[in-house]
Scaffold this active site. Structure first.
Site, mmCIF file in Angstrom:
data_model
loop_
_atom_site.group_PDB
_atom_site.id
_atom_site.type_symbol
_atom_site.label_atom_id
_atom_site.label_comp_id
_atom_site.label_asym_id
_atom_site.label_seq_id
_atom_site.Cartn_x
_atom_site.Cartn_y
_atom_site.Cartn_z
ATOM 1 N N CYS A 117 -11.150 2.529 0.728
ATOM 2 C CA CYS A 117 -9.737 2.860 0.942
ATOM 3 C C CYS A 117 -9.302 2.046 2.150
ATOM 4 O O CYS A 117 -10.019 2.009 3.160
ATOM 5 C CB CYS A 117 -9.583 4.355 1.220
ATOM 6 S SG CYS A 117 -7.910 4.831 1.737
ATOM 7 N N THR A 118 -8.166 1.401 2.044
ATOM 8 C CA THR A 118 -7.759 0.501 3.134
ATOM 9 C C THR A 118 -7.324 1.268 4.389
ATOM 10 O O THR A 118 -7.099 0.658 5.439
ATOM 11 C CB THR A 118 -6.635 -0.443 2.666
ATOM 12 O OG1 THR A 118 -5.584 0.336 2.082
ATOM 13 C CG2 THR A 118 -7.163 -1.438 1.650
ATOM 14 N N HIS A 119 -7.206 2.579 4.282
ATOM 15 C CA HIS A 119 -6.947 3.383 5.494
ATOM 16 C C HIS A 119 -8.215 3.516 6.348
ATOM 17 O O HIS A 119 -8.118 3.687 7.562
ATOM 18 C CB HIS A 119 -6.500 4.801 5.114
ATOM 19 C CG HIS A 119 -5.058 4.923 4.724
ATOM 20 N ND1 HIS A 119 -4.552 4.379 3.572
ATOM 21 C CD2 HIS A 119 -4.015 5.527 5.351
ATOM 22 C CE1 HIS A 119 -3.259 4.661 3.493
ATOM 23 N NE2 HIS A 119 -2.908 5.360 4.556
ATOM 24 N N GLU A 127 -2.934 8.934 8.271
ATOM 25 C CA GLU A 127 -1.471 8.787 8.280
ATOM 26 C C GLU A 127 -0.857 9.708 9.331
ATOM 27 O O GLU A 127 0.096 9.344 10.015
ATOM 28 C CB GLU A 127 -0.858 9.160 6.923
ATOM 29 C CG GLU A 127 -0.951 8.130 5.838
ATOM 30 C CD GLU A 127 -0.093 6.878 6.056
ATOM 31 O OE1 GLU A 127 0.913 6.929 6.788
ATOM 32 O OE2 GLU A 127 -0.453 5.836 5.495
ATOM 33 N N ASP A 144 0.877 -1.177 0.000
ATOM 34 C CA ASP A 144 0.000 0.000 0.000
ATOM 35 C C ASP A 144 0.914 1.227 0.000
ATOM 36 O O ASP A 144 2.131 1.100 0.131
ATOM 37 C CB ASP A 144 -0.884 -0.018 1.268
ATOM 38 C CG ASP A 144 -1.834 1.177 1.331
ATOM 39 O OD1 ASP A 144 -2.367 1.577 0.275
ATOM 40 O OD2 ASP A 144 -2.038 1.732 2.426
ATOM 41 N N SER A 145 0.292 2.403 -0.086
ATOM 42 C CA SER A 145 1.089 3.625 0.012
ATOM 43 C C SER A 145 1.638 3.798 1.426
ATOM 44 O O SER A 145 2.697 4.390 1.612
ATOM 45 C CB SER A 145 0.224 4.828 -0.349
ATOM 46 O OG SER A 145 -0.868 4.902 0.546
ATOM 47 N N CYS A 147 -4.426 -1.689 -1.674
ATOM 48 C CA CYS A 147 -4.672 -0.266 -1.893
ATOM 49 C C CYS A 147 -5.739 -0.159 -2.977
ATOM 50 O O CYS A 147 -5.583 -0.721 -4.065
ATOM 51 C CB CYS A 147 -3.371 0.380 -2.354
ATOM 52 S SG CYS A 147 -3.545 2.065 -2.934
ATOM 53 N N ASN A 148 -6.814 0.547 -2.670
ATOM 54 C CA ASN A 148 -7.886 0.700 -3.659
ATOM 55 C C ASN A 148 -7.446 1.564 -4.841
ATOM 56 O O ASN A 148 -7.857 1.324 -5.973
ATOM 57 C CB ASN A 148 -9.106 1.355 -3.007
ATOM 58 C CG ASN A 148 -9.861 0.406 -2.112
ATOM 59 O OD1 ASN A 148 -10.849 -0.171 -2.521
ATOM 60 N ND2 ASN A 148 -9.397 0.229 -0.892
ATOM 61 N N TYR A 192 -1.318 8.109 -2.404
ATOM 62 C CA TYR A 192 -1.479 7.709 -3.800
ATOM 63 C C TYR A 192 -2.733 8.360 -4.416
ATOM 64 O O TYR A 192 -2.797 8.580 -5.608
ATOM 65 C CB TYR A 192 -1.644 6.184 -3.907
ATOM 66 C CG TYR A 192 -0.364 5.392 -3.986
ATOM 67 C CD1 TYR A 192 0.881 5.978 -3.744
ATOM 68 C CD2 TYR A 192 -0.400 4.029 -4.302
ATOM 69 C CE1 TYR A 192 2.050 5.213 -3.815
ATOM 70 C CE2 TYR A 192 0.759 3.272 -4.387
ATOM 71 C CZ TYR A 192 1.982 3.867 -4.140
ATOM 72 O OH TYR A 192 3.123 3.113 -4.225
ATOM 73 N N GLY A 193 -3.700 8.602 -3.555
ATOM 74 C CA GLY A 193 -5.016 9.013 -4.041
ATOM 75 C C GLY A 193 -5.038 10.283 -4.862
ATOM 76 O O GLY A 193 -5.951 10.494 -5.654
HETATM 77 N N1 DGL Z 1 -4.918 2.997 1.250
HETATM 78 C C1 DGL Z 1 -4.934 3.393 -0.105
HETATM 79 C C2 DGL Z 1 -6.227 3.135 -0.802
HETATM 80 O O1 DGL Z 1 -6.877 2.144 -0.449
HETATM 81 C C3 DGL Z 1 -4.205 4.652 -0.478
HETATM 82 C C4 DGL Z 1 -4.550 5.929 0.184
HETATM 83 C C5 DGL Z 1 -3.651 7.010 -0.334
HETATM 84 O O2 DGL Z 1 -2.424 6.824 -0.273
HETATM 85 O O3 DGL Z 1 -4.163 8.026 -0.852
HETATM 86 O O4 DGL Z 1 -6.615 3.800 -1.715
#
Ligand code: DGL
Length: 268
Positions: free
Chosen positions: A186-188, A155, A11-12, A74-75, A43-44
Site C-alpha cells: 500500500c503506498t501509504h 491519513e 491515489d485515494s 495505489c495498490n 479505497y481499500g
Molecule cells: N494507498 C492506496 C493503496 O496503495 C490506498 C489506500 C486506501 O485508500 O485504502 O492501496
C-alpha cells in the site's frame, strides 16, 4: 507526442505522494499532476466496481490534462482496475502500476524465500502479489495479510504510539511468522516504515515501490523519446476531490515549495 506534457499520478489520498516524491527526485525536470481522491478514501474497503469507476474517472481527468504517462499510485487500484485502465489509456499514454516494479525486484532477488505482503482488503483479496510472484518464482512462499486500519490511521495522522500498537498487532499475526522480507503493498505504508522496522528490530527486508518507480519511469519515457533531461524545474499541480487542510499539510511535507492544492469535482 510532445515530451513537455506532464506525468499524472493518482491515489485515494496521501499515499501516492510517496510515489510522486520518488518520481520528482528521479526526474526533476518533469511536471507532475497529482490527483488525490480524498472524497472516496479509503479505497481499500470499497468494492472492485467502485475502485474501477473512480480510477477510470481520474484517468479520464489526467488524460484531458494531456499526461504523457499515468501512474496508478495505489495498490488497491493497481490490483483491481489495471485491465480497464490499460484499455482506457491504450496508445494515449504510458501506464505504470505500483505492483509490477516490486514483483520484478523480488523475483530478481535469489535470497528471498518467504515473503509477506501487507495491504488493504481490496489488494489482499485480489491476491495479485501472490499470483504474480508464483508465476515467476514457485520457490518463494507468499503470505498475505490485510491490514485495513493502517491507511486510515496514516491519513488521520493518529498518535504514533497508537499507530505502533496497531502495527505490532498486525505484524504479530501467525501468517507473517518467519518471513525474510515484507512487501509494503500500500503506498501509504512507506510513511510508517520506522514503525514497521521497530517491530522487526530493523531485521527485515522491506520492499517499497518508491525505490523502483523513478528509474522505471525514466526508462519508459526514454524509450518513447518523452524524457525531459534538462531545463527548468516545473511547478507541479495538485488536485483533490475534497479539499482538506490535512491533505494540504501532508503535501507540503513532500513538496515544501509553495504548492497549490485545487479541489476538482470530476465525479458528477
Ligand atoms: N494507498 C492506496 C493503496 O496503495 C490506498 C489506500 C486506501 O485508500 O485504502 O492501496
Amino acid at each position: 507526442m510532445n515530451p513537455n506534457r506532464p506525468i499524472g499520478i493518482f491515489d485515494s489520498g496521501v499515499g501516492g505522494l510517496t510515489v510522486a516524491h520518488a518520481i520528482s527526485k528521479s526526474l526533476p525536470n518533469e511536471k507532475i499532476i497529482y490527483f488525490g481522491d480524498t472524497q472516496h478514501l479509503p479505497y481499500g474497503n470499497k468494492s472492485p466496481n467502485k475502485i474501477i469507476y473512480y480510477s477510470e474517472k481520474i484517468t479520464h481527468f489526467l488524460l484531458t490534462k494531456g499526461c504523457k504517462a499515468i501512474v496508478i499510485a495505489c495498490n488497491s487500484a493497481s490490483s483491481t482496475a489495471l485491465k480497464q485502465l490499460t484499455d482506457q489509456t491504450d496508445k494515449k499514454c504510458i501506464l505504470i502500476n505500483v505492483i509490477d516494479p516490486l514483483i520484478n525486484a523480488i523475483i530478481d532477488n535469489p535470497s528471498i524465500k518467504r515473503i509477506g505482503v501487507i495491504g488493504t482488503r481490496a489488494t489482499i483479496s485480489a491476491n495479485t502479489y501472490e499470483k504474480k510472484i508464483k508465476a515467476k518464482r514457485q520457490d518463494i512462499s507468499v503470505s498475505s495479510l490485510a491490514t485495513p486500519l493502517l491507511a486510515s490511521l496514516i491519513e488521520e495522522d493518529a498518535d504514533e504510539s497508537y499507530q505502533q500498537k496497531v502495527v505490532d498487532a498486525y505484524l504479530s499475526n501467525e501468517k507473517l511468522k518467519n518471513i525474510d522480507a515484507l512487501i509494503l503493498g500500500c503506498t501509504h505504508y512507506p510513511l510508517i516504515t520506522q514503525l514497521i522496522l521497530n517491530y522487526y528490530n530493523n531485521k527485515i527486508i522491506l520492499f517499497n515501490v518508491s525505490k523502483y518507480i523513478g528509474p522505471l519511469m525514466k526508462e519508459k519515457l526514454k524509450k518513447e523519446n518523452l524524457l525531459i533531461e534538462n531545463g527548468k524545474i516545473n511547478k507541479h499541480d495538485f488536485y483533490v476531490s475534497d479539499y482538506t487542510t490535512n491533505f494540504q499539510e501532508k503535501t507540503k511535507l513532500f513538496f515544501p515549495s509553495a504548492i497549490i492544492l485545487k479541489e476538482e469535482n470530476i465525479f458528477s
